[in-house]
Design an enzyme around this catalytic site. Structure first.
Site, short mmCIF file in Angstrom:
data_model
loop_
_atom_site.label_atom_id
_atom_site.label_comp_id
_atom_site.label_asym_id
_atom_site.label_seq_id
_atom_site.Cartn_x
_atom_site.Cartn_y
_atom_site.Cartn_z
N LYS B 76 0.95 -1.29 0.07
CA LYS B 76 -0.07 0.05 -0.02
C LYS B 76 0.97 1.27 0.03
O LYS B 76 1.77 1.38 0.87
CB LYS B 76 -0.92 0.03 1.30
CG LYS B 76 -1.92 0.90 1.40
CD LYS B 76 -2.73 1.07 2.48
CE LYS B 76 -3.99 2.16 2.55
NZ LYS B 76 -4.76 1.90 3.60
N SER B 156 -9.87 2.01 2.71
CA SER B 156 -8.86 2.79 1.92
C SER B 156 -7.93 1.96 1.21
O SER B 156 -7.17 2.19 0.07
CB SER B 156 -8.01 3.82 2.50
OG SER B 156 -7.36 3.26 3.68
N SER B 180 -10.28 -0.17 7.05
CA SER B 180 -9.62 0.08 5.70
C SER B 180 -9.09 -1.38 5.23
O SER B 180 -8.35 -1.37 3.91
CB SER B 180 -8.56 1.27 5.70
OG SER B 180 -9.32 2.57 5.46
#
Ligand SMILES: [Mg+2]
Ligand SMILES: [Zn+2]
Lengths: 491, 492, 95
Positions: B76, B156, B180
């Site tokens: 990420k 997210s 997330s």
């Protein structure tokens, strides 16, 4: 709060005014590395050379607390006879400034590490005033912006960013510029005794925010102004004087004091409003979620307490008990180095004689040469030997001074020098009598005068001393002379 | 070579020298390229991947290598990676190239993993759909039956969930502040684990809300999550909130089944107006566990409905402070021709932050400001205490909790972007876990009638990831979820 | 509590975010939508409940006082929008 003291009032056109002063002192913690990072705290490095990614507020960087800084804060708290809070919390104080890289300062707001304490300050007139300590908290220093390198830009150096500071906040207990300066001096002495701050004001290791207000004696507190970052004791006194006069003039002219932040201009000796700090402050304090509450162990605090040195007040009391005047004791305990030097000098000799010798001879010479006690060229042990020799009657006071000059300039062991240079005091009556005879023979007229006016005997003593190169024992000379000239005892 | 490996299978094949890391990595590099229409990656690092693969092959040839030796992963873009651009999905970081490596990713490289690139995400991890990214939205590999509409991959960590679901990587890292990891995992048919707060170091991860943020694995199976967590987790002296608890062998602890396990069903999670499919799946999950020997007990978490509003005070407050460092002075975007320093700050930040981030900064600034602190922030932190106490109470009666992971399946891109509160409700089942600092796992459990994945969530006691994973494995085995999205993006 | 344009202007200033005049009212609306929803927290009795300072049951870790970091001025400048030598450069700040 302390009661009004009339002789500290200042005069305005409408009468007397009382000055009320509180200080917030930022003292840099003595530690190798910063409060929350492993970067060095050394003074004077190249720009941004002592900055970790944490200090620069880089993304994802996290603070980890330096145990030494915690210990130093606790040690200082104990030295201020203050309450140590076993649980305290680090908060973020949020504001934007180029030398504040995280956009917040990690500080302690509602729950500081140290609570209430006290400091006693000694004034020139011999009186002592208690100044309450409201709190001491740990916080990060900011970096530095330089404004005069370039006409359009400011340059930012973060070497200071993240260095541990102790913010020490007093109660509004001071009533004159002298008291404010004396407080700062005393606080500096305490932290230097403790070894928690070097107190170096030139390098910014200690700075004071001075809160000043004025009021009619006995009236409620007036509106205060905060004078930021004053960096010497003299400036603190000057800033208070100026600011108090300014406020009295405004109020007597029908105006009102606006609470504001001001700076002290040491070139013009005046305080000025800081427009950049005018904007309403809303720091949005909240507990720093990157840190947990700081928990201290009772036993750990107690162990620190055991290692506390004797502090100025205790040392001063001990010196007074040993025979020094309170004033001498204050002077000698103001700096730990001086006090230590004095104690070595006074070993086995009269305390008062040692203090006089240190004050008059040693400090006098240092003053003359513009040196501090750290640079003194003659050891305390050598001075101790000189003072001891005076007491033993081995040398006269006059010779002692000459001897100190020799050691001061050339070095050497005082006792050996006394022998090798024949400085030993002459107590042999034969030699003294011979010298007396010589002086009488050379000054027959004077002999008659002295017999008429015995007070003139001192002139003879001086001549005999000269004759013996200052080595004769003046007491012995006096006695022999009186006998020889048949002078009355009380002459 | 196919990229439809699980992490465990690829590991075993590499160890047995049936495949090389180089071959495996090349296949994934190709898959990442072909997957570009999904917009899952914001930075691809094929050269770095190949170099790391070559080094892994050399170690494997000598019979050496760590737990993840030679395994290609996606990271990420919230994790700082030394020498590789890190944007946090924001314009404000510009082309920030960190001179340091986050602890979690360093742990992965130390275990021998290979980095394929950085995955897309909601800006600063603020979002539940990956639509707030400065790099544009990510598309869910899944589409509803008979539809070509692009769906969101959750957020997210949407780039990571997408990359795992579409076989663009073996597994990925995510971060979870309010859901997330778990929410995007649930809507992409993948496994996502948010560990206990303090289990994975936060050092080097761009902060959103420090008291809630936690990194975790996003994988294809529960076993893979156990393997990846074993390498991500550590005790880190650089993070004051990293807990001093040794990292157990999570994969080994998967063994043993769930006989006698007490599974709590929190009654407050039956939300009015939730789709019946969700409730039905939840009941099914409970039955699966019961069938394997678990005991089902009803428990109460009375403050559940306050969790989301509490979160929307605490998280923005922390974010407003954490994001103050993005000021255009030391790194990142700086506005041109600023009149003075204040102008520089205001313009740089207005240009650099997207709408959702600006909104949250303003909320956070407001709730911390003079006069509002007690009514909002202080009250929210008290509610957090009550929410955490609810869990403590519930765990007197059970070992683990079973809940839905999301209130519904993936929705269409653009569907909820106008209504912040509707968007926030996506995290209604996940956010309580962050507020209490507990571990939570999303496991795929079935498909909706329209053919979209749905997940269930297991919530454990602090530092009891092992039980959560074992219960998750039981759900996974019972559900037999073997569905894959149709590979529409290669043609696109 | 209702957020108006002036409040948005004030907090935007505190947050150093340039919000154009025409966006103040829509932003106030959006914030009000969120704050109205958050209002429900008011119904909980929180008297005597301690505010959470950390979910972690652990003492704050301390590190030893040693110089282990710094000396990275060049690395610090690598991402700087403007620098002069190893100084960060910003528009003139007037004190
Ligand atoms: Mg102050
Ligand atoms: Zn301060």
């Amino acid at each position: 709060m302390n009661a009004p003291v009339p002789n500290k009032f200042i005069k305005g056109q409408t009468g007397e005014w009382e000055i009320v002063i509180g200080l917030e002192v930022h003292a840099q913690v003595l530690s190798k590395s910063k409060l929350f990072s492993g970067a060095s705290t050394e003074f004077g490095a190249e720009p941004n050379a002592q900055v970790s990614f944490v200090d620069a507020g880089m993304p994802g960087m996290l603070p980890v607390i330096n145990e030494k800084c915690v210990e130093q804060a606790v040690r200082t708290g104990l030295g201020l006879k203050a309450k140590i809070n076993l649980s305290s919390i680090f908060d973020r104080k949020n504001y934007f400034y180029p030398d504040l890289p995280q956009g917040y300062q990690i500080s302690q707001y509602k729950n500081p590490i140290v609570g209430e304490g006290e400091v006693f300050i000694d004034l020139k007139d011999g009186s002592s005033v208690r100044v309450g300590i409201e709190r001491l908290h740990l916080e990060q220093d900011a970096g530095k912006s330089l404004h005069d390198q370039n006409p359009d830009s400011s340059y930012v150096d973060l070497n200071r960013s993240g260095i541990a500071l102790m913010e020490i906040v007093t109660r509004p207990d001071m009533r004159s510029s002298e008291e404010a300066a004396a407080f700062l001096k005393k606080l500096r002495a305490i932290v230097r005794y403790l070894g928690t701050c070097d107190g170096n004001m030139d390098e910014g290791s200690m700075r004071a925010d001075v809160n000043v207000s004025v009021r009619k004696p006995g009236a409620p507190l007036g509106t205060r102004c905060e004078i930021k970052n004053v960096n010497s004791m003299r400036f603190v006194a000057l800033a208070v004087e100026y600011e108090a006069r300014r406020q009295v003039e405004i109020i007597e002219g029908g105006g009102a004091i606006k609470q504001e932040t001001r700076l002290f201009d040491s070139k013009l000796n005046e305080t000025r409003s800081m427009r950049s700090k005018e904007e309403a402050h809303d720091y949005r304090y909240f507990p720093d979620p990157d840190l947990l509450p700081l928990e201290l162990d009772v036993a750990w605090v107690a162990a620190i307490e055991k290692t506390l040195p004797e502090l100025p007040d205790e040392k001063r009391a001990r010196f007074v008990a040993a025979g020094l005047s309170p004033y001498d004791a204050s002077v000698l305990t103001a700096e730990r180095e001086l006090a230590d030097y004095y104690e070595d000098l006074a070993k086995g000799v009269d305390a008062k004689a040692a203090a006089n010798w240190l004050n008059n001879e040693v400090l006098g010479r240092l003053n003359r040469d513009g040196l501090s006690i750290a640079d003194v060229p003659v050891s305390a042990a050598a001075n101790n030997a000189i003072v001891a020799m005076i007491a033993e009657g081995a040398i006269s006071g006059k010779i002692a001074k000459d001897l100190l000059d020799i050691v001061w300039n050339e070095g050497g062991d005082p006792r050996a020098l006394v022998e090798s240079r024949g400085l030993r005091q002459v107590t042999d009556t034969g030699a003294i009598d011979a010298a007396i005879e010589a002086v009488i023979a050379a000054n027959p007229a004077k002999v008659e005068e002295v017999k008429a006016k015995p007070k003139l005997a001192a002139w003879f003593v001086g001549q005999v001393m000269k004759q013996t190169g200052g080595k004769a024992n003046p007491v012995a000379v006096n006695a022999a002379l009186k006998k020889r000239l048949n002078l009355p005892e009380e002459g | 070579m196919s990229t439809a490996f699980t992490l465990a299978k690829a590991r075993d094949a590499l160890k047995a020298r049936k495949i090389s890391s180089k071959e495996l990595t090349q296949s994934f590099i190709a898959a990442v390229e072909q997957g570009r229409p999904l917009n899952a990656f914001v930075t691809e690092t094929p050269e770095k991947a190949l170099a790391m693969a070559a080094a892994s092959d050399a170690r494997l040839a000598k019979g050496e290598g760590g737990a993840l030796e030679g395994l290609p992963l996606a990271i990420k873009d919230l994790f700082c990676t030394k020498g590789v651009r890190t944007t946090a999905g924001s314009r404000i970081l510009g082309n920030f190239v960190p001179p340091y490596e986050s602890t979690v990713t360093q742990n992965l490289w130390n275990a021998g993993a290979v980095m394929l690139g950085k995955t897309n995400m909601d800006e600063f991890a603020m979002g539940s759909s990956n639509e707030t990214s400065a790099h544009g939205p990510v598309f869910n590999p899944w589409r509803a039956k008979n539809s070509n509409a692009n769906l969101v991959p959750g957020g997210s960590s949407g780039g990571s969930s997408c990359a795992v679901a579409a076989d663009l990587c073996l597994a990925a890292t995510g971060t979870d502040t309010g859901g997330s990891i778990r929410q995007p995992a649930a809507v992409t048919g993948t496994v996502g684990l948010k560990p206990t707060y303090g289990r994975c170091s936060r050092w080097g991860i761009v902060a959103f809300a420090s008291s809630l943020d936690q990194a975790g694995p996003m994988t294809k199976t529960v076993r893979d999550a156990a393997i990846l967590l074993g390498s991500m987790a550590s005790v880190d002296a650089k993070d004051s909130t990293s807990m001093d608890v040794p990292v157990p062998d999570y994969e080994k602890l998967l063994e043993g089944g769930i006989k006698g396990l007490k599974v709590g069903i929190p009654k407050e999670y039956r939300m009015d107006g939730a789709p019946p499919e969700i409730a039905a799946l939840w009941d099914k999950g409970a039955d699966w566990l019961k069938a394997q020997g678990a005991e089902i007990v009803e428990v109460s978490l009375p403050h559940t409905k306050y969790a989301l509003p509490t979160y929307y005070i605490v998280a923005p407050a922390e974010c407003s402070s954490n994001l103050a460092r993005y000021d255009g002075v030391r790194f990142g975007h700086r506005a041109k021709s600023a009149r003075d320093i204040t102008d520089l700050y205001e313009k740089s930040r207005a240009e650099g932050f997207g709408a959702e981030v600006q909104r949250r900064i303003l909320i956070g600034t407001y709730v911390l400001s003079a006069g509002y602190y007690d009514a909002y922030y202080a009250r929210a932190q008290k509610l957090r205490t009550l929410i955490a106490r609810d869990f403590t109470e519930a765990y007197r009666k059970c070992d683990v909790l079973l809940t839905p992971a999301t209130p519904g399946p993936a929705f269409a891109v653009g569907d909820k972007s106008d209504d912040p509160v509707a968007m926030y409700l996506n995290d209604v089942f996940t956010v309580t876990v962050n507020l209490a600092g507990l571990p939570g796992l999303a496991v795929p459990a079935g498909l909706t009638e329209t053919g979209l994945p749905l997940g269930l969530q297991l919530i454990g006691k602090a530092f009891d990831e092992a039980t959560v994973l074992r219960a998750g494995l039981a759900i996974e085995q019972a559900a037999g979820f073997a569905h894959k999205p149709a590979n529409w993006w290669r043609a696109a | 509590m209702s957020v108006d344009k002036d409040t948005v202007r004030r907090i935007a200033k505190l947050a150093r975010l340039a919000v154009p005049e025409e966006n103040l009212a829509p932003m106030a609306d959006a914030l009000n939508g969120i704050f109205n929803w958050v209002e429900m927290l008011g119904e909980v009795n929180v008297e005597g409940v301690p505010a959470m300072t950390s979910v972690i049951a652990q003492k704050l870790k301390w590190r030893p006082d040693a110089v282990t970091d710094g000396g990275n001025a060049d690395a610090l400048m690598a991402n700087a929008p403007e620098h002069e030598g190893t100084f960060f450069v910003v528009p003139k700040v007037v004190e």
